[in-house]
Design a protein around this motif. Structure first.
Motif, mmCIF file in Angstrom:
data_model
loop_
_atom_site.group_PDB
_atom_site.id
_atom_site.type_symbol
_atom_site.label_atom_id
_atom_site.label_comp_id
_atom_site.label_asym_id
_atom_site.label_seq_id
_atom_site.Cartn_x
_atom_site.Cartn_y
_atom_site.Cartn_z
ATOM 1 N N CYS A 5 -72.804 48.793 3.428
ATOM 2 C CA CYS A 5 -74.245 48.733 3.269
ATOM 3 C C CYS A 5 -74.583 48.721 1.773
ATOM 4 O O CYS A 5 -74.233 49.644 1.047
ATOM 5 C CB CYS A 5 -74.801 49.962 3.968
ATOM 6 S SG CYS A 5 -76.532 49.965 4.096
ATOM 7 N N THR A 33 -83.106 49.581 7.529
ATOM 8 C CA THR A 33 -81.686 49.352 7.254
ATOM 9 C C THR A 33 -80.858 49.758 8.471
ATOM 10 O O THR A 33 -79.951 49.043 8.891
ATOM 11 C CB THR A 33 -81.253 50.143 6.009
ATOM 12 O OG1 THR A 33 -82.107 49.775 4.927
ATOM 13 C CG2 THR A 33 -79.810 49.882 5.642
ATOM 14 N N ILE A 60 -74.347 44.843 5.587
ATOM 15 C CA ILE A 60 -75.799 45.007 5.709
ATOM 16 C C ILE A 60 -76.404 44.956 4.306
ATOM 17 O O ILE A 60 -76.001 45.724 3.422
ATOM 18 C CB ILE A 60 -76.157 46.375 6.362
ATOM 19 C CG1 ILE A 60 -75.508 46.528 7.743
ATOM 20 C CG2 ILE A 60 -77.683 46.556 6.452
ATOM 21 C CD1 ILE A 60 -75.987 45.566 8.804
ATOM 22 N N ASN A 61 -77.371 44.071 4.107
ATOM 23 C CA ASN A 61 -78.035 43.992 2.799
ATOM 24 C C ASN A 61 -79.547 44.040 2.959
ATOM 25 O O ASN A 61 -80.159 43.117 3.490
ATOM 26 C CB ASN A 61 -77.616 42.718 2.054
ATOM 27 C CG ASN A 61 -78.149 42.687 0.617
ATOM 28 O OD1 ASN A 61 -78.756 43.650 0.142
ATOM 29 N ND2 ASN A 61 -77.916 41.590 -0.081
ATOM 30 N N VAL A 76 -80.320 56.639 4.288
ATOM 31 C CA VAL A 76 -79.506 55.942 5.296
ATOM 32 C C VAL A 76 -78.358 56.859 5.741
ATOM 33 O O VAL A 76 -78.058 56.982 6.929
ATOM 34 C CB VAL A 76 -78.965 54.593 4.753
ATOM 35 C CG1 VAL A 76 -77.930 53.979 5.697
ATOM 36 C CG2 VAL A 76 -80.116 53.606 4.524
ATOM 37 N N LEU A 96 -78.632 47.449 11.010
ATOM 38 C CA LEU A 96 -77.235 47.809 11.290
ATOM 39 C C LEU A 96 -76.992 47.827 12.807
ATOM 40 O O LEU A 96 -76.018 47.264 13.313
ATOM 41 C CB LEU A 96 -76.960 49.185 10.660
ATOM 42 C CG LEU A 96 -75.596 49.847 10.767
ATOM 43 C CD1 LEU A 96 -75.417 50.830 9.603
ATOM 44 C CD2 LEU A 96 -75.398 50.586 12.074
ATOM 45 N N PHE A 155 -68.938 49.452 8.387
ATOM 46 C CA PHE A 155 -70.195 48.885 7.920
ATOM 47 C C PHE A 155 -70.240 49.045 6.405
ATOM 48 O O PHE A 155 -70.025 50.140 5.904
ATOM 49 C CB PHE A 155 -71.397 49.649 8.515
ATOM 50 C CG PHE A 155 -71.496 49.520 10.005
ATOM 51 C CD1 PHE A 155 -72.246 48.511 10.583
ATOM 52 C CD2 PHE A 155 -70.821 50.412 10.832
ATOM 53 C CE1 PHE A 155 -72.333 48.391 11.960
ATOM 54 C CE2 PHE A 155 -70.907 50.311 12.212
ATOM 55 C CZ PHE A 155 -71.657 49.289 12.780
ATOM 56 N N ILE A 200 -71.539 53.211 1.904
ATOM 57 C CA ILE A 200 -72.799 52.935 1.216
ATOM 58 C C ILE A 200 -72.516 52.664 -0.256
ATOM 59 O O ILE A 200 -71.950 53.506 -0.956
ATOM 60 C CB ILE A 200 -73.779 54.128 1.365
ATOM 61 C CG1 ILE A 200 -74.116 54.332 2.838
ATOM 62 C CG2 ILE A 200 -75.051 53.894 0.538
ATOM 63 C CD1 ILE A 200 -75.043 55.503 3.120
ATOM 64 N N LEU A 216 -69.244 54.346 7.707
ATOM 65 C CA LEU A 216 -70.292 53.640 6.981
ATOM 66 C C LEU A 216 -70.028 53.783 5.488
ATOM 67 O O LEU A 216 -69.915 54.900 4.980
ATOM 68 C CB LEU A 216 -71.664 54.241 7.323
ATOM 69 C CG LEU A 216 -72.855 53.775 6.464
ATOM 70 C CD1 LEU A 216 -73.106 52.282 6.633
ATOM 71 C CD2 LEU A 216 -74.104 54.564 6.838
#
Ligand code: GLV
Ligand code: GLV
Length: 320
Positions: free
Chosen positions: A206, A109, A234-235, A162, A113, A204, A152, A150
């Motif tokens: 995620c 991950t 991001i996936n 992560v 990224l 980002f 999440i 980030l």
């Protein structure tokens, strides 16, 4: 009489041998071709245990044709390929392989990224295709990772792993989860926020939730509209969590900056899928847990879960 087991793909021989000590094993001997549905339908009729991958759809129709089936052991942490309600109703145990793949999937991950934000794949092609004529001030410039926020979505095992990596890069980590995880907030210096706050403020985004009815197309037009125009999605969870048409629209209209995708709504994704035509998409073929060590461990855990269930012992990782 030994219990009968069917393995839906060619797996490591040592693991098969271990299963054979206790079970009568038959296996689909291909590595790159999934077992056809009709063969699986036939095989499942007389087995006590099924060792399967996320590529097999284990639905009610299939489970109902298996009068002896006690356990379905999925060699994956995600189990959206299995009808859990039907299994429960029929008294069939379902197991998965969490834990062993957490760190490996978090590594991937983070790699995705970084590859997306710094345009690694595009830059490599640029060089190899002979386009590199000179060093140039704004050539192949991307987004910074250090200092970025980030967000999440889904702070489970992999989400936390992560977050741990992000701290080493001096990122500011925020998260959204069905339940707040206060212990992690202290441990990892992460902050709980509402979903819309996360979408509006993250550089980002995620996605780290399991795929369920509730998370189907969780990230869609409304969500992209809230995101920064410099944001990167991001996936590495499941494709269905993101509305691919809305993602494509957001990327071509520069509503967001880029996307790193390890998973797709339909896998294998077709090479002429519109998302694959975009330079600001880094696309890889569902390899989150794909380190040699981890894939072997996952197969081992899946085999252990299966054997324990067939011995009427409690397997380590029971879904239902
Ligand atoms: C992989 O996607 C898994 O669920 O293990
Ligand atoms: C998801 O299934 C996780 O382990 O975080």
């Amino acid at each position: 009489m030994k219990p009968k087991v069917f393995i839906t793909r060619k797996i490591n021989q040592e693991i098969v041998a271990k299963m054979e000590e206790f079970c009568e094993v038959s296996m689909w001997e291909e590595e790159e071709v999934p077992v056809p549905r009709d063969i699986l339908m036939e095989k499942i009729k007389d087995v006590d245990g099924l060792f399967c991958l996320l590529t097999e759809t284990i639905d009610e129709e299939l489970l109902e044709t298996a009068p002896h089936l006690k356990v379905v052991s999925n060699m994956a942490v995600g189990y959206n390929n299995i009808d859990i309600d039907a299994a429960k109703k029929l008294g069939i145990t379902v197991t998965n392989t969490p834990g062993v793949l957490t760190e490996t999937t978090a590594d991937l991950t983070f790699a995705l990224l970084m590859a997306t934000s710094r345009r690694i794949v595009e830059a490599s092609s640029y060089l190899k295709e002979g386009k590199w004529k000179t060093w140039s001030p704004m050539q192949l410039t991307g987004q910074d990772i250090h200092g970025a926020t980030l967000g999440i979505i889904g702070m489970g095992r992999i989400g936390s792993a992560v977050a741990k990596r992000a701290l080493g890069f001096d990122m500011n980590v925020i998260y959204h989860n069905r339940k707040r995880v206060s212990k992690l907030e202290e441990e990892l210096d992460v902050k709980y926020v509402e979903m819309d706050h996360l979408l509006k403020n993250s550089d980002f985004v995620c996605v780290m939730v399991p795929y369920t009815k509730e998370t189907d197309k969780l990230i869609s037009k409304r969500e992209f509209d809230l995101m920064k125009d410099t944001a990167i999605l991001i996936n590495t969870a499941r494709g269905g969590i993101v509305d691919e048409q809305a993602l494509y629209a957001a990327l071509i209209s520069n509503k967001i900056w880029g996307a790193g995708l390890d998973v797709f709504e339909n896998e294998p994704v077709s090479v002429d899928h519109p998302l694959l035509s975009l330079d600001n998409v880094v696309a890889i073929p569902h390899i989150g847990s794909a380190s040699i060590k981890t894939r072997l461990k996952m197969a081992e855990v899946a085999a252990d879960n299966l054997i324990k269930s067939l011995k009427n012992e409690e397997p380590e990782c029971v879904v239902v």
